[in-house]
Design an enzyme around this catalytic site. Structure first.
Site, short mmCIF file in Angstrom:
data_model
loop_
_atom_site.label_atom_id
_atom_site.label_comp_id
_atom_site.label_asym_id
_atom_site.label_seq_id
_atom_site.Cartn_x
_atom_site.Cartn_y
_atom_site.Cartn_z
N ASP A 486 0.74 -1.21 -0.37
CA ASP A 486 0.04 -0.12 -0.17
C ASP A 486 0.82 1.46 0.21
O ASP A 486 2.03 1.04 0.63
CB ASP A 486 -0.91 -0.12 1.07
CG ASP A 486 -0.07 -0.17 2.47
OD1 ASP A 486 0.81 1.03 2.74
OD2 ASP A 486 -0.24 -1.17 3.13
N GLU A 566 21.97 -23.61 -17.12
CA GLU A 566 21.21 -22.57 -16.28
C GLU A 566 22.42 -21.47 -16.31
O GLU A 566 21.76 -19.90 -15.86
CB GLU A 566 21.08 -23.30 -15.27
CG GLU A 566 19.69 -24.62 -15.23
CD GLU A 566 19.16 -24.97 -14.21
OE1 GLU A 566 17.84 -25.10 -14.58
OE2 GLU A 566 19.67 -25.22 -13.36
#
Ligand code: DGJ
Length: 688
Positions: A486, A566
């Site tokens: 928020d 990876e």
């Protein structure tokens, strides 16, 4: 937006705030602001014949609940004003303060309406002053009220739960009242304070600069009028005011536009310029490697150092030691509040931090300062620090209780212990976690319905003291993922861990709704391992990277377990991200499509001069639709899209869309969990 002032102050024009020059219409007959009963518009009250939800409900000194506020005067102010104890926007332009007086009860209500010269937003807050000789009690106080003269609204709310935060819902409201609110004590994973309302006047975005319980209500009455209010949730709120005392509500924001995209852009601008701490607002976020999903509680110093060494090799910039480094913390049952080194495990957290720094990485640390475990030394010595109802067995969530931040000694303890950890580790980053919701609310010192608001005051005091004492520490907000996402949090924490859900497919709807109000730079997206620890679904590193680009990039895995292939890919990702980062930070961003409702969508970052863009395309399911309309480009410029030889005009890209053939989306009966993603650079002739 213009106001008319007569018997009441009302909104008479709502348009682009950028062109705002608030103007006032004096009473036609008297050429004076006339006084009379206020019945709606900027504020409304109970007991005077308005049968909609009032924005103000006060228990007067005589025990009655009727308030008859009438407009009294207004004044203009330049610059910021303070709301004591609460965060608020900075860099305001003009503020108009409208005063209303309830003469019967000698109470003043002032509505502060502010505009911002560089962004299309209004904010509003309301201050109540008790000028009577008796105690009064505020039982409801909205920060913002708008009355629309027509009903029928479409309301977009963002509702969810843990690992599924902020799912977008649309509700058509033709009558009755819709309330979007939280009862958890915080802004919550269940219902975000951000709401969009669409009606005949356009689109309106509403948000609240507050991290406690909020409520937005949208009411359509029988006359087909709509009243919208937002503010502190009144369900578990009241506030006593003694003679002469005032109470100032949190600040609410209002964005107006002709589309959701306009609301989104205004909200992004507003947050970047007027909410984020100015020191951090334009700073690039470091590439974080976080220990949590890689090793959880199961680590020791040498293992963390090994992970950090690998993180550095792969291009990481900051290594975060997450939960488990303090007290006797081997699981969730103990030690919150004991913010001292678990030396047997870490080998010395200060030494480990130095060693990690020695690798050329910054050091970050996890804490959950608002919480206390009953199994902790601090609880044994100070059981009164915990929030409980005396004589009642408290309800525990994640085996923990709240530190009672309404008590000064508790706030001092928290500030002191966080400061100690930051000093001992010389940390550059603090992940501030918060892993439960309120139960067992009690205080012997003030009315219990004041508790949640007073807790928020305590919380904001603590974080602002820590921020002042450690201005160079980047604080990341986290609440079991994104349960406290928020504007109040963003005033102190420039970035927030968006969700504990790190599976890219499940994460897309969460990111898409989050990005509607909150800019990418406030959201943290980490690449986790595959199969994902929580969903057990597999995904390619490329798809995980592309979706992580919707926010700040990080890794949430044990880098030592990556294969050589990876590793090579991660190195390329971090290198590319470092190149793109200044652009991503500066750029405007727009959501594409309407994921997950449309099969195709994504996000586009566009440079301020519209010369360059980066689009992240995402396909969520099988579709015949192969074109996607882009946004934010200059219709008059020609753009080269990725490797395609022929440039296309901005107009065509934005109206007809572009074909997205490269999306390698495959779906089979056995495997419906795939997504397709594609990252495309778009350059105009201006960018050469
Ligand atoms: C919840 C957070 O969202 C996670 O990222 C992690 O920090 C855990 N808490 C640690 O307990």
């Amino acid at each position: 937006m213009n106001f008319s002032i007569g018997h009441e102050v009302s909104l008479v024009y709502i348009g682009k705030a950028r062109n705002l020059e608030a103007s006032f219409y004096k009473d036609k007959k008297n050429q004076e602001f006339s006084k009379g009963i206020n019945n709606g518009n900027l504020i409304s009250s109970y007991g005077i014949g308005d049968y909609r939800l009032p924005s103000i409900l006060i228990k007067n000194g005589d025990g009655s609940y009727c308030s008859s506020f009438s407009f009294h005067s207004y004044k203009e102010m330049e610059g910021d004003y303070e709301i004591k104890g609460l965060p608020s926007s900075h860099g305001k332009g003009k503020t108009l303060v409208f005063s209303f007086i309830d003469n019967d009860n000698e109470i003043k209500a002032e509505v502060f309406v502010s505009s911002f010269s560089d962004c299309s937003c209004f904010s509003s807050s309301v201050k109540i002053t008790n000028n009577s000789g008796e105690k009064i009690t505020i039982e409801r106080l909205s920060s913002l009220q708008i009355d629309f003269p027509f009903g029928e609204d479409e309301v977009y709310s963002f509702d969810g739960c843990w690992a599924k935060e902020r799912m977008k819902h649309k509700t058509l409201l033709k009558g009755g009242r819709l309330e979007v609110d939280s009862f958890t004590g915080s802004s919550s994973a269940f219902h975000n304070p951000a709401v969009v309302i669409k009606n005949k006047a356009g689109y309106f975005g509403i948000n609240l600069i507050y991290s406690g319980e909020h409520k937005t209500s949208i009411e359509t009455d029988g006359y087909m009028r709509t009243r919208v209010q937002t503010g502190i949730n009144d369900f578990m709120f009241s506030f006593d005011l003694l003679p002469g005392e005032s109470f100032h509500s949190p600040e609410a924001c209002l964005f107006q536009g002709e589309s959701v995209d306009e609301i989104s852009s205004s909200s992004h601008e507003f947050i970047k310029k007027h909410i984020l701490p100015p020191f951090w607002a334009g700073k690039p976020a470091p590439i974080v490697f976080n220990s949590w999903e890689g090793v959880y509680f199961d680590f020791d110093g040498p293992l963390l150092l090994k992970m950090a060494r690998k993180a550095k090799e792969l291009g990481g910039e900051l290594f975060v030691v997450d939960d488990g480094w303090f007290g006797k913390r081997d699981n969730e049952f103990s030690s919150l509040g004991d913010w001292t080194d678990y030396e047997k495990k870490t080998g010395g957290i200060g030494k480990l931090a130095d060693e990690i720094r020695g690798l050329g990485l910054k050091f970050g640390i996890w804490m959950e300062p608002e919480m206390i475990s009953q199994e902790s030394s601090i609880y044994v010595s100070h059981p009164e620090y915990a929030l409980v109802i005396p004589g009642k067995k408290p309800i525990k969530q994640r085996n923990q209780l709240y530190m009672d931040l309404t008590r000064k000694e508790v706030r001092d303890y928290v500030v002191f212990s966080v400061g100690n950890v930051l000093d001992a580790t010389k940390a550059s980053y603090l992940k501030w976690d918060y892993n439960r919701n309120f139960t067992d609310i009690f205080s012997a010192s003030f009315p219990n319905r004041e508790y949640l608001f007073r807790y928020m005051l305590g919380f904001y005091e603590v974080v602002s003291r820590i921020q002042k004492e450690h201005p160079l520490v980047l604080m990341e907000g986290c609440a079991s993922g994104g349960a406290r996402f928020d504007l109040g949090i963003l005033c102190y924490f420039p970035q927030i861990w968006t969700s504990d859900n790190t599976d890219p497919r499940a994460r897309i709807p969460i990111d898409m709704s989050t990005l509607l109000f909150y800019p990418s730079q406030t959201t943290c997206n980490h690449i986790a391992c595959s199969p994902n620890n929580n969903s057990h679904l597999t995904s390619s590193l490329e798809d995980r990277f592309n979706t992580a680009l919707l926010g700040n990039l990080g890794y949430e895995l044990n880098p030592c377990l990556l294969t050589e292939k990876e590793e090579r890919e991660v190195k390329k990702q971090t290198a590319l991200y470092k190149k793109l980062r200044p652009f991503l930070l500066e750029a405007d961003s727009y959501l594409l499509g309407d994921l997950p409702f449309t099969p195709l969508g994504g996000e586009i970052y566009v440079s301020k001069d519209q010369a360059e863009a980066l689009a992240i395309f995402i396909q969520m399911r099988k579709t015949r639709e192969k074109r996607l309309r882009l946004k934010g480009l200059n219709p008059k410029l020609n753009y080269k899209i990725g490797n395609r030889p022929k440039p296309v005009s901005g107009e065509e890209i934005m109206t007809k869309g572009i074909p997205i053939r490269e999306l390698k989306y495959k779906v089979s009966k056995e495997n419906t969990d795939k997504i397709g993603t594609l990252r495309v650079l778009i350059k105009s002739e201006l960018s050469d």
